[in-house]
Design an enzyme around this catalytic site. Structure first.
Site, PDB file in Angstrom:
ATOM      1  CD  GLU A  47      50.098  46.512  40.161  1.00  0.00           C
ATOM      2  OE1 GLU A  47      50.408  46.126  41.323  1.00  0.00           O
ATOM      3  OE2 GLU A  47      48.929  46.475  39.743  1.00  0.00           O
ATOM      4  CG  ASN A 107      47.989  48.623  36.709  1.00  0.00           C
ATOM      5  OD1 ASN A 107      49.142  48.539  36.311  1.00  0.00           O
ATOM      6  ND2 ASN A 107      47.620  48.308  37.947  1.00  0.00           N
ATOM      7  CE  LYS A 124      45.951  44.449  38.489  1.00  0.00           C
ATOM      8  NZ  LYS A 124      46.471  45.159  39.683  1.00  0.00           N
ATOM      9  CD  GLU A 143      44.905  47.882  40.949  1.00  0.00           C
ATOM     10  OE1 GLU A 143      45.060  47.653  39.749  1.00  0.00           O
ATOM     11  OE2 GLU A 143      45.336  47.125  41.847  1.00  0.00           O
ATOM     12  CB  CYS A 174      49.333  42.969  40.664  1.00  0.00           C
ATOM     13  SG  CYS A 174      49.256  42.852  42.467  1.00  0.00           S
ATOM     14  CG  ASN A 199      52.582  47.957  43.842  1.00  0.00           C
ATOM     15  OD1 ASN A 199      53.255  48.728  44.514  1.00  0.00           O
ATOM     16  ND2 ASN A 199      52.688  47.865  42.532  1.00  0.00           N
TER      17      ASN A 199
HETATM   18  N1  CDV Z   1      47.821  45.490  42.924  1.00  0.00           N
HETATM   19  C1  CDV Z   1      47.035  44.403  43.097  1.00  0.00           C
HETATM   20  O1  CDV Z   1      46.450  43.887  42.161  1.00  0.00           O
HETATM   21  N2  CDV Z   1      46.928  43.949  44.372  1.00  0.00           N
HETATM   22  C2  CDV Z   1      46.066  42.864  44.741  1.00  0.00           C
HETATM   23  C3  CDV Z   1      45.641  43.012  46.171  1.00  0.00           C
HETATM   24  C4  CDV Z   1      44.723  44.162  46.357  1.00  0.00           C
HETATM   25  C5  CDV Z   1      44.956  41.765  46.692  1.00  0.00           C
HETATM   26  C6  CDV Z   1      46.737  41.517  44.571  1.00  0.00           C
HETATM   27  O2  CDV Z   1      46.081  40.596  44.044  1.00  0.00           O
HETATM   28  O3  CDV Z   1      47.867  41.323  44.998  1.00  0.00           O
END
Ligand code: CDV
Length: 322
Positions: A47, A107, A124, A143, A174, A199
């Site tokens: 990501e 994103n 996303k 975000e 993510c 991330n």
């Molecule tokens: N980049 C993300 O979506 N990170 C989230 C963190 C903030 C919990 C994740 O679900 O990994």
């Protein structure tokens, strides 16, 4: 005939705030070279792979964050990555911050044919964090400030990939990996390969109670392994890892099969290529037996899944009179 595909998760170590795309793209090209040496046909990058994880940095004026976004791909700065893909005949997944011509911000992840043409785009849907500066947090997670909720749903496309012929490919980004609904929408489109980048901070930075360190990785793997098993698909989940300007992201990138087993796992918090040979025929067992959706799903009982967002309190039980 066996449909085989050699895939890689190209984990990236940290990218510092001061580092430009020349640094990240150079590292990604080197990972592409290594992928080529190992006969890889698809490389999955994380990501927001081109920059540091910038949603941790607050900007009052969102225009001041413009440098983090891509307005075109390829661009002059990302061209070497696309050239490497063409040279080595490798398809690739890339997470990036997208700014559209009409100024919308997402994103986003793209899946690119070796020719450089985008095969599939995903934006996303599950954006974690908050919109405004939060003084309670030690690190911001903005975000919801920097991105709109994705407007493309969870698309799957059947496209020729490597030597495997057509493959049903989809993407998550993510936080999406933690939501079974997202996986199931992909599963309902017979997805065979889910590519996802992440991330994830090593610590829960919400400052609302204790979450043990080791559970952060457990929850990530648990979600991906369950998603693959319950939807009879492969998953390639790639981290950005290590310490970015003092803020730690865990790695543990994995490749998972439709039985939910981990086929390969990264062990460093640095640039690292992990690979696996997928037999796409493995998807058939789950989807023709225990997860034969057409035979076993009971949509009449699932109304709350799409009819309700937050949890409601259940009815109170009361002893029957007499
Ligand atoms: N980049 C993300 O979506 N990170 C989230 C963190 C903030 C919990 C994740 O679900 O990994």
């Amino acid at each position: 005939m066996t449909r085989r595909l050699t895939v890689a998760a190209a984990q990236l170590g940290p990218i510092q705030k001061a580092e430009g795309r020349d640094v990240s793209v150079g590292r990604m090209v080197r990972l592409m070279e290594r992928a080529h040496q190992r006969g890889v046909e698809v490389v999955v990058f994380p990501e927001l792979a081109l920059t540091t994880f910038f949603p941790r940095w607050y900007e009052e004026d969102i225009a001041a964050a413009d440098d983090w976004y891509e307005t075109a791909l390829p661009s002059n700065q990302t061209a070497p990555l696309f050239e490497a893909a063409r040279k080595y005949n490798i398809a690739f997944h890339l997470g990036y911050a997208e700014k559209t011509p009409d100024g919308r911000r997402f994103n986003t992840a793209g899946f690119f044919h070796p020719s450089g043409e985008m095969v599939l785009k995903y934006r996303k849907v599950h954006l974690p964090g908050h919109k405004d500066y939060d003084p309670v947090r030690t690190v911001q997670h903005l975000e919801k400030r920097y991105f709109e909720v994705g407007d493309l749903g969870f698309p799957v496309v059947r496209a020729p990939v490597g030597g495997a012929g057509p493959v049903n490919v989809g993407m998550l980004i993510c936080n999406d990996r933690r939501w079974p609904e997202a996986w199931r929408v992909l599963g309902l489109q017979s997805v065979e390969l889910v590519m996802l980048g992440y991330n994830t901070p090593s610590l829960n930075q919400d400052n609302r109670g204790f979450e043990a360190h080791h559970l952060r990785v457990l929850h990530s793997h648990l979600s991906i392994q369950a998603g693959c098993y319950q939807n009879a698909c492969f998953g390639v989940a790639t981290a950005k890892a290590g310490v970015e300007d003092g803020h730690e992201l865990f790695g543990h990138s994995i490749i998972v099969n439709p039985q939910g087993e981990i086929m390969a796992q990264a062990t460093s918090w640095d640039d690292e290529l992990i690979t696996a040979d997928l037999d796409l025929g493995m998807c058939e067992l789950g989807r023709s037996t225990i997860f034969n959706f057409a035979a076993h799903r009971r949509v009449e009982a699932y109304g709350r899944i799409t009819g309700q967002t937050g949890a409601e309190a259940p009815q109170d039980w009361a002893p029957s009179a007499g």
